[in-house]
Scaffold this motif. Sequence first.
Motif, PDB file in Angstrom:
ATOM      1  N   UNK A   1      32.680 -28.208  43.734  1.00 53.06           N
ATOM      2  CA  UNK A   1      33.761 -27.032  44.959  1.00 53.06           C
ATOM      3  C   UNK A   1      35.376 -27.062  43.451  1.00 53.06           C
ATOM      4  N   UNK A   2      35.993 -27.371  43.486  1.00 56.80           N
ATOM      5  CA  UNK A   2      37.086 -26.933  42.802  1.00 56.80           C
ATOM      6  C   UNK A   2      37.161 -26.093  41.775  1.00 56.80           C
ATOM      7  N   UNK A   3      36.841 -26.666  41.217  1.00 58.92           N
ATOM      8  CA  UNK A   3      36.398 -26.002  39.719  1.00 58.92           C
ATOM      9  C   UNK A   3      35.596 -24.862  39.718  1.00 58.92           C
ATOM     10  N   UNK A   4      34.581 -24.238  40.832  1.00 58.48           N
ATOM     11  CA  UNK A   4      33.822 -23.308  40.551  1.00 58.48           C
ATOM     12  C   UNK A   4      34.654 -22.443  41.366  1.00 58.48           C
ATOM     13  N   UNK A   5      35.595 -22.979  41.630  1.00 58.54           N
ATOM     14  CA  UNK A   5      37.129 -21.962  42.934  1.00 58.54           C
ATOM     15  C   UNK A   5      37.984 -21.509  41.608  1.00 58.54           C
ATOM     16  N   UNK A   6      38.610 -22.416  41.155  1.00 58.12           N
ATOM     17  CA  UNK A   6      39.674 -22.475  39.617  1.00 58.12           C
ATOM     18  C   UNK A   6      38.940 -21.171  38.594  1.00 58.12           C
ATOM     19  N   UNK A   7      37.567 -21.361  38.504  1.00 59.17           N
ATOM     20  CA  UNK A   7      36.665 -20.391  38.105  1.00 59.17           C
ATOM     21  C   UNK A   7      36.475 -19.331  37.891  1.00 59.17           C
ATOM     22  N   UNK A   8      36.305 -18.829  39.173  1.00 56.00           N
ATOM     23  CA  UNK A   8      35.882 -17.507  39.859  1.00 56.00           C
ATOM     24  C   UNK A   8      37.982 -16.899  39.784  1.00 56.00           C
TER      25      UNK A   8
ATOM     26  N   UNK B   1      27.507 -25.417  38.916  1.00 51.80           N
ATOM     27  CA  UNK B   1      28.043 -26.054  39.196  1.00 51.80           C
ATOM     28  C   UNK B   1      27.476 -26.938  40.023  1.00 51.80           C
ATOM     29  N   UNK B   2      26.363 -26.865  40.984  1.00 55.07           N
ATOM     30  CA  UNK B   2      25.462 -27.935  41.766  1.00 55.07           C
ATOM     31  C   UNK B   2      24.560 -28.689  41.023  1.00 55.07           C
TER      32      UNK B   2
ATOM     33  N   UNK C   1      38.388 -31.029  36.245  1.00 58.16           N
ATOM     34  CA  UNK C   1      36.830 -30.432  36.897  1.00 58.16           C
ATOM     35  C   UNK C   1      36.323 -30.641  35.936  1.00 58.16           C
ATOM     36  N   UNK C   2      35.371 -29.806  36.592  1.00 58.06           N
ATOM     37  CA  UNK C   2      34.184 -29.867  35.674  1.00 58.06           C
ATOM     38  C   UNK C   2      33.816 -28.758  35.083  1.00 58.06           C
ATOM     39  N   UNK C   3      33.619 -28.611  33.987  1.00 55.87           N
ATOM     40  CA  UNK C   3      33.417 -27.321  32.464  1.00 55.87           C
ATOM     41  C   UNK C   3      32.559 -26.555  32.559  1.00 55.87           C
TER      42      UNK C   3
ATOM     43  N   UNK D   1      34.031 -24.061  36.080  1.00 52.42           N
ATOM     44  CA  UNK D   1      34.603 -23.412  35.969  1.00 52.42           C
ATOM     45  C   UNK D   1      33.869 -22.202  35.362  1.00 52.42           C
ATOM     46  N   UNK D   2      33.591 -22.465  33.847  1.00 52.88           N
ATOM     47  CA  UNK D   2      33.277 -21.895  33.203  1.00 52.88           C
ATOM     48  C   UNK D   2      32.289 -20.694  33.683  1.00 52.88           C
ATOM     49  N   UNK D   3      31.434 -21.599  34.534  1.00 54.65           N
ATOM     50  CA  UNK D   3      30.234 -19.994  35.724  1.00 54.65           C
ATOM     51  C   UNK D   3      30.929 -19.326  36.662  1.00 54.65           C
ATOM     52  N   UNK D   4      31.899 -19.893  36.338  1.00 54.83           N
ATOM     53  CA  UNK D   4      32.404 -18.872  38.207  1.00 54.83           C
ATOM     54  C   UNK D   4      33.674 -17.939  37.162  1.00 54.83           C
TER      55      UNK D   4
END
Length: 441
Positions: free
Chosen positions: A422-429, A407-408, A357-359, A362-365
């Motif tokens: 989208x999945x990376x942001x969810x993973x991070x949150x 993320x965007x 996923x987008x690093x 994930x980190x921002x989330x």
Amino acid sequence: MKILKSKYYLIIAIVGLTSCSKPNPIEVSPELFHKSVDKVMDIQIHDIFSPPVASRIFAYPNIAAYEILAQKSSKLQTLVGTINELKPIPKVDSTQQVNLELSALIAHMEVSKKLIFSEEKMEVLQDSLYKVWEQVNEDEFNVSKAYAFDVVEHIKQYMDADNYNQTRTMPKFTVDIDDQTRWQPTPPSYMDGIEPHWNKIRPFLLDSAQQFKPEPHPEFSLKEGTLFHKELMEVYDVSKAITKDGDESEEIAIARFWDCNPFVSVTRGHFMFATKKISPGAHWIGIAKIASRKTNANVEETVNTYTKTSLAIADAFISCWDEKYRSNLVRPETLINQTLDPDWLPILQTPPFPEYTSGHSVVSGAASVVLTGLFGDNFYFDDDTEIPYGLPVRSFNSFYDASAEAALSRLYGGIHYRAAIDNGLKQGKDLGHFVANKLSL
């Protein structure tokens, strides 16, 4: 009576002179901790540490400072029993006049120095502060420094057991050039995949690197109408749309603001050189600093913010990198050049590791959840983190707003598909909420 009065006044005068000559306690301000963190960030950029490694460099010095302050704090609770494998630090000697805030700052600088290459750059800051502190109160400085060094040695043993040193000798990532679905090195430098074994690093709070494994990315397919193909075309079409007028659009400004790629290479004729940028984790550490300053946080509150934010960021990188090298998905740049447009370039330079996923997502989330737990939602702030790198301030109504834009930015930059964002942001949150719960935020 006159003789007695004279003796009385003489005694008062001597006591007054003695009290005046007594050294003042050394004062440690939150700004000194900001200065130490800023110095670490500057050195990371100079030494070109990868984003995962940079997250580790932030975490351990903060743990050392936090644990020192937690000993006599009514608000900070020790991380022992919460952080994996952390044992109690040496106790401060109550018979010594140890300044715990001073010890915490010294420990922060000393642990940082053990994690970087350019130690002499940290020593410049240390030496300038040590000279002042010795003049203000040499005895207090010496006992506080001695205690700090005891804690530094304890934290060094703890961090040396996280498997980082072992991963330095593990084999490079093997690229499968015959499989179109798999990640390939990208231009202009075609670097090897960085930190393919980062999932073997001991997490700080997670049960394992796989704990927040995201749902799989859409099945690879270049057939028109499939979800994967639609996501590929979205990257290409968005890139063309936001660059068609020749002027820098808002989308491009967003992409550049959140670039945070320490590996950007610039080619000039036969020469190639790297530009200096902070990592995604460093950007969020910068936001933690902004929030601390805005709320006039004291030393304890400042260290608390840095520590808990850096722990979330560090575990987010472990979780994300675990998925990156498991799914090993090809980047948009590679497929667009192969199948759509051989001359297409993303707005941002593609970083050297697999796509999903987008690093940054994930980190921002993760960071946004922890900072929201510390400062609340609807926390307006002006993000000036990128000013040193020639980019203007951007303003946000909350940490969640900032994480959504970060993320965007990966889509606008042309370096990630929608699912990775989208999945990376969810993973991070999801990870962030777990961390916040364990840290009782």
